[in-house]
Enzyme design. Structure first.
Site, short mmCIF file in Angstrom:
data_model
loop_
_atom_site.label_atom_id
_atom_site.label_comp_id
_atom_site.label_asym_id
_atom_site.label_seq_id
_atom_site.Cartn_x
_atom_site.Cartn_y
_atom_site.Cartn_z
N SER A 222 -20.58 -8.77 29.24
CA SER A 222 -19.29 -8.88 29.91
C SER A 222 -19.47 -9.52 31.30
O SER A 222 -20.04 -10.60 31.38
CB SER A 222 -18.66 -7.48 29.97
N ASP A 245 -20.53 -12.05 25.65
CA ASP A 245 -19.08 -11.85 25.61
C ASP A 245 -18.37 -11.69 26.95
O ASP A 245 -17.33 -11.04 27.01
CB ASP A 245 -18.77 -10.63 24.72
N HIS A 308 -15.62 -6.89 21.87
CA HIS A 308 -16.23 -6.80 23.21
C HIS A 308 -17.07 -5.53 23.35
O HIS A 308 -18.09 -5.51 24.03
CB HIS A 308 -15.13 -6.83 24.26
#
Ligand SMILES: *[C@@H]1O[C@H](CO)[C@@H](O)[C@H](O)[C@H]1NC(C)=O
Ligand SMILES: *[C@@H]1O[C@H](CO)[C@@H](O)[C@H](O)[C@H]1NC(C)=O
Ligand SMILES: *[C@@H]1O[C@H](CO)[C@@H](O)[C@H](O)[C@H]1NC(C)=O
Ligand SMILES: *[C@@H]1O[C@H](CO)[C@@H](O)[C@H](O)[C@H]1NC(C)=O
Ligand SMILES: *[C@@H]1O[C@H](CO)[C@@H](O)[C@H](O)[C@H]1NC(C)=O
Ligand SMILES: *[C@@H]1O[C@H](CO)[C@@H](O)[C@H](O)[C@H]1NC(C)=O
Ligand SMILES: *[C@@H]1O[C@H](CO)[C@@H](O)[C@H](O)[C@H]1NC(C)=O
Ligand SMILES: *[C@@H]1O[C@H](CO)[C@@H](O)[C@H](O)[C@H]1NC(C)=O
Ligand SMILES: *[C@@H]1O[C@H](CO)[C@@H](O)[C@H](O)[C@H]1NC(C)=O
Ligand SMILES: *[C@@H]1O[C@H](CO)[C@@H](O)[C@H](O)[C@H]1NC(C)=O
Length: 383
Positions: A222, A245, A308
């Protein structure tokens, strides 16, 4: 933490591994090595804290080192401290997760008698790791242990005031939430935070004794994936990076990575519906990667149906504690429909293979070159 946008249901139930004393042992990595674990505070006396000028920058790191099985005496250590577990209970309670479970999780690591407890460089290649926005590094220990079991030293770094909670050995706690998500096209707060993360990572590398001639690698989940690219832009000691991601921000969108003397390689690892076509920041970053003469390898991978939340440890924790089948839709959206084991299996194969290749330790593995019969759910979207 940035919770995902997909709501999918799952019929998969996990077998729990609860022990008689009520703790839950997280699985070992699948690689040929066992791992040792150290947590340490590092203080950067050269910098005031960018969010609090009343003190210098203090960091917490965790370090997994690969250990030959013959040299490993296995012990179990708590996954979270009680203080961090209490805070995460509170945060995750807001997303419908049960409380009181994470503090019972245990990591299986090697007793440190084999290792000298120093922070110095050792023989294994080094990978830096940075976690999501407002997310403790400790929620990536299981994934990182998997990666380290394949022969890499992995160093996880927290970023105080950005990370949700950082607890120091003397009991001090610094809370996060100081980074504002972009609003009306204003991403100055996240861009600032990425520059701070880059300074943090470079400082940790200095402390580990990584010289300007050394090459290491970095990955992140992330916001930590976005940080990986930012660190690479500033610090050529990073040979290769993986963004798992994470939406991207700042100068990396239109500034080339790599240089003639120090080329760099990058792997974008997305999830279902999050790719270089759907996310304009990934599209821009991809064009910049492809336009650079000094990026010598760039590809985009994905896992069918992953989300995610597939790649942070909460996905493993819900399996190990046996609660996956009981999660509400809201809670399930935080981990996605695929259990942790297949995700760890995939990332544990691909990420070390990419890093070894980029560091010149191995030729390019077949799995990086094209579709693999062994991993049919891994797709190469761009190369
Ligand atoms: C809990 O029990 C298991 C076996 O049942 C044992 O391996 C482990 O060391 C114990 N952990 C603690 C913290 O006592
Ligand atoms: C800044 O750090 C001091 C300790 O040096 C602490 O007392 C204060 O609460 C911190 N401020 C913020 C906004 O966290
Ligand atoms: C590791 O194990 C091997 C095989 O048992 C042994 O020869 C070696 O001395 C051990 N190394 C250390 C540092 O203990
Ligand atoms: C771990 O090592 C310490 C010494 O460093 C020793 O006292 C302890 O008994 C060891 N634990 C196990 C389970 O071997
Ligand atoms: C971010 O972390 C703070 C603790 O520092 C917590 O209170 C807050 O709920 C977290 N925000 C999100 C969106 O998880
Ligand atoms: C952008 O947001 C920051 C806070 O995150 C604020 O300080 C700044 O003034 C904003 N800039 C503009 C142009 O609105
Ligand atoms: C990158 O984009 C920013 C913002 O649009 C712009 O100010 C900057 O000049 C661009 N840099 C390059 C190298 O194109
Ligand atoms: C990217 O994601 C979108 C939305 O899920 C999808 O339609 C598209 O096929 C994906 N792109 C590739 C190259 O797979
Ligand atoms: C992906 O999800 C869809 C919808 O739940 C399902 O039909 C399909 O079998 C899944 N594919 C894989 C490879 O998991
Ligand atoms: C899951 O829910 C069922 C039905 O409410 C309950 O009997 C069971 O104990 C729960 N299991 C866990 C692991 O929470």
């Amino acid at each position: 933490m940035l919770l995902p946008f997909l709501l999918l249901t799952s019929t998969l139930l996990a077998r729990t591994s609860q022990t008689e004393n009520g703790t839950f042992a997280l699985p070992l990595g699948r690689g040929p090595f066992r791992t040792s674990l150290q947590h340490a505070e590092l203080v950067d006396n050269s910098r005031l804290d960018p969010w609090n000028a009343s003190h210098v920058r203090r960091l917490m790191i965790s370090r997994f080192d690969p250990v030959p099985p013959a040299n490993c005496t296995s012990i179990e250590v708590p996954y979270l401290t009680p203080r961090v577990a209490e805070e995460e209970d509170e945060i995750l309670g807001g997303y419908d997760y049960p409380t009181g479970l994470w503090e019972k999780a245990r990591l299986q690591v090697c007793n440190m008698t084999y290792m000298e407890c120093s922070m110095a460089k050792r023989d294994a290649p080094i990978a830096m790791f940075s976690a999501g926005l407002n997310t403790t590094r400790l929620f990536s220990q299981s994934l990182v242990q998997e990666i380290a079991s394949h022969g890499l030293t992995v160093v996880l770094v927290d970023h105080p005031y950005d990370t949700d909670i950082v607890e120091f050995p003397n009991g001090d706690v610094i809370f996060g939430n100081h980074v504002k998500k972009p609003e009306n096209g204003n991403s100055s707060s996240v861009e600032f935070a990425l520059e701070v993360r880059a300074q943090d990572i470079s400082f940790v590398m200095d402390t580990l004794g990584i010289s300007s001639d050394d090459k290491v690698v970095m990955f992140g989940h992330s916001f930590g994936g976005a940080a990986t690219a930012t660190v690479m832009l500033h610090d050529e000691r990073i040979r290769a990076g993986v963004n798992i991601d994470g939406m991207m921000f700042g100068p990396v969108l239109n500034t080339s990575l790599g240089s003639q003397s120090d080329p760099q390689a990058f792997l974008l690892w997305g999830s279902q519906g999050h790719n270089t076509t759907e996310d304009a920041t990934w599209g821009d970053f991809w064009e910049t990667l492809k336009g650079s003469s000094y990026v010598d390898w760039a590809k985009e991978f994905t896992i069918v149906n992953s989300t995610h939340g597939s790649a942070w440890d909460l996905n493993m924790l819900v399996d190990v504690t046996g609660i996956r089948g009981n999660l509400s839709e809201l809670a399930l959206s935080g981990v996605g429909p695929i259990p942790a084991a297949p995700i760890w299996n995939i990332l544990g194969r691909y990420i070390p293979a990419f890093f070894r290749f980029a560091l010149g330790l191995e030729p390019e593995d077949e799995i990086l070159q094209g579709p693999s019969d062994e991993f049919p759910d891994v797709l190469i979207l761009r190369q």
